[in-house]
Design a protein around this motif. Sequence first.
Motif, mmCIF file in Angstrom:
data_model
loop_
_atom_site.group_PDB
_atom_site.id
_atom_site.type_symbol
_atom_site.label_atom_id
_atom_site.label_comp_id
_atom_site.label_asym_id
_atom_site.label_seq_id
_atom_site.Cartn_x
_atom_site.Cartn_y
_atom_site.Cartn_z
ATOM 1 N N THR A 77 0.847 -1.195 0.000
ATOM 2 C CA THR A 77 0.000 0.000 0.000
ATOM 3 C C THR A 77 0.882 1.243 0.000
ATOM 4 O OG1 THR A 77 -0.043 0.142 2.404
ATOM 5 C CG2 THR A 77 -1.735 -1.234 1.348
ATOM 6 N N GLU A 78 0.238 2.388 -0.114
ATOM 7 C CA GLU A 78 0.991 3.639 -0.071
ATOM 8 C C GLU A 78 1.761 3.781 1.239
ATOM 9 O OE1 GLU A 78 -2.182 5.119 2.621
ATOM 10 O OE2 GLU A 78 -1.914 3.506 1.190
ATOM 11 N N GLN A 79 1.186 3.250 2.336
ATOM 12 C CA GLN A 79 1.850 3.352 3.641
ATOM 13 C C GLN A 79 3.138 2.541 3.660
ATOM 14 O OE1 GLN A 79 0.283 5.511 5.660
ATOM 15 N NE2 GLN A 79 2.123 5.511 6.945
ATOM 16 N N ASP A 80 3.096 1.345 3.083
ATOM 17 C CA ASP A 80 4.306 0.507 3.005
ATOM 18 C C ASP A 80 5.410 1.247 2.261
ATOM 19 O OD1 ASP A 80 3.086 -1.743 4.226
ATOM 20 O OD2 ASP A 80 2.169 -2.293 2.314
ATOM 21 N N LEU A 81 5.056 1.861 1.140
ATOM 22 C CA LEU A 81 6.055 2.554 0.324
ATOM 23 C C LEU A 81 6.563 3.812 1.022
ATOM 24 C CD1 LEU A 81 4.300 2.096 -3.123
ATOM 25 C CD2 LEU A 81 6.475 1.083 -2.443
ATOM 26 N N MET B 254 13.426 9.397 -5.940
ATOM 27 C CA MET B 254 12.289 10.031 -6.623
ATOM 28 C C MET B 254 11.058 9.138 -6.584
ATOM 29 S SD MET B 254 14.018 11.864 -9.934
ATOM 30 C CE MET B 254 14.978 10.456 -10.486
ATOM 31 N N MET B 255 11.262 7.831 -6.539
ATOM 32 C CA MET B 255 10.142 6.901 -6.437
ATOM 33 C C MET B 255 9.419 7.114 -5.110
ATOM 34 S SD MET B 255 12.157 3.570 -7.902
ATOM 35 C CE MET B 255 10.800 2.438 -7.657
ATOM 36 N N HIS B 256 10.194 7.328 -4.060
ATOM 37 C CA HIS B 256 9.638 7.598 -2.731
ATOM 38 C C HIS B 256 8.873 8.922 -2.739
ATOM 39 C CE1 HIS B 256 10.364 8.138 1.851
ATOM 40 N NE2 HIS B 256 9.329 7.355 1.645
ATOM 41 N N THR C 86 9.146 2.882 3.611
ATOM 42 C CA THR C 86 10.373 2.247 3.121
ATOM 43 C C THR C 86 11.484 3.287 3.044
ATOM 44 O OG1 THR C 86 9.123 0.641 1.825
ATOM 45 C CG2 THR C 86 11.414 1.015 1.170
ATOM 46 N N VAL C 87 12.678 2.916 3.516
ATOM 47 C CA VAL C 87 13.821 3.828 3.483
ATOM 48 C C VAL C 87 14.572 3.648 2.164
ATOM 49 C CG1 VAL C 87 15.968 4.541 4.593
ATOM 50 C CG2 VAL C 87 14.043 3.735 5.990
#
Length: 463
Positions: A431-435, A448-450, A438-439
Amino acid sequence: MAQNFDLVVIGAGPGGYVAAIRGAQLGLKVACIEREHLGGICLNWGCIPTKAMLRSAEVYHLMHRAKDFGLKADGIGYDLDAVVKRSRGVAKQLSGGIGHLFKKNKVTTIMGEAKLAGKGRVTVTTDKGTEEITAKSIVLATGARARELPGLEPDGKLVWNYKHALVPPHMPKKLLVIGSGAIGIEFASFFNTLGAKTTVVEVMDRVLPVEDAEISAFAKKQFVKQGMTIMEKAAVKKLDRKGDTVTAHIEVGGKVETQDFDTVISAVGIVGNTEGLGLEEAGIKVDRTHVITDEYCRTGVEGVYAIGDLAGAPWLAHKASHEGVMVAELIAGKHPHPIKPGSIAGCTYCHPQVASVGLTEAKAKEQGLDIKVGRFPFIGNGKAIALGESEGMIKTIFDAKTGELLGAHMVGAEVTELIQGYVIGRQLETTEQDLMETVFPHPTLSEMMHEAVLDAYGRAIHF
């Protein structure tokens, strides 16, 4: 006396050779029949040699930018024959590697033309004659070839298909590329970088039409900045060939105009290699040159499967390979998961690179989904600026209700490598929260993905 196998694979491209090796790993007695080259089109005349040529163009482009990096480079030039020689050498090395892998895994290689000859039977015509072999299971992996439109047929001199473009008889001065899908735009990018005055004609309303509209628009701006002429909602109706000139009749805006070129590359799609296989006699259904299958690549005829380009879109080597593994495991009695087409990334190696996975913004809206969209530009990333590659963007699309990553779209340096991060995210149903939690390492382009995820939720830090 006929040779007997558990599995016979027809075609040794990225789908077929992988299916053969995986089947052998699972203890099956396997034969792979190939009529031309181990590795198929992808390895010999597609993915690999084009990337080798594009790498040469990329280095050539960077040499011209030496001053930007505090360097000096004088007398910059290129040797097209040497570029092609390197490309063919890379393809040859990898093709030979498949032969080694077949020997290592005890896969029987048969060079010849195959045809279905009844339940569990295949005839093979080799340079020694015709023989029949039997198999409990048969995998069709014969791939596809370039589509030829009436009046636009390649001749290898003035009008080229992808094979001609990989061993060009001359360097184009004024080039017309018909079609702006991955194949067309990659060749346009290569020859344009080496100095050809390049025009791209696309029948759809934008270049790279399968990509997100925002990404297509960004890429088009870069192509135009590089000197390309892009003609959208246009169609080449006829080619007049005379001497060393091709006159193209191009319909655009309801009117037909003519332009002269010395070289034309036709890249208007592909058709499946269905001829001569005995499909109709076997009861295998074909729709618009592609074999109809279910989600497990079963043809509906017992014991016969079809994978890769022969089985339809997406026409990607990595999709074919994964189908090869899935089918081999199914035949060996395993329980593999079917492939999710929406989780297969598409990559285009033009300059700038383009990569994507999942739904475009338009497709998500068409499906009536409530979405959140995030964007992050390369100009906001330290590594991109340090590399001298500040032109690009990353775009993410999320389901506003569930946080599911619906799609990700990128344009810029090395995005064909970055996209796999989002592919894994979709596969693992993050989910968006997992991403967000993520460090991501610094300094990298992947940051940029983060940021593109954070931006979808109004939390971007660096832009």
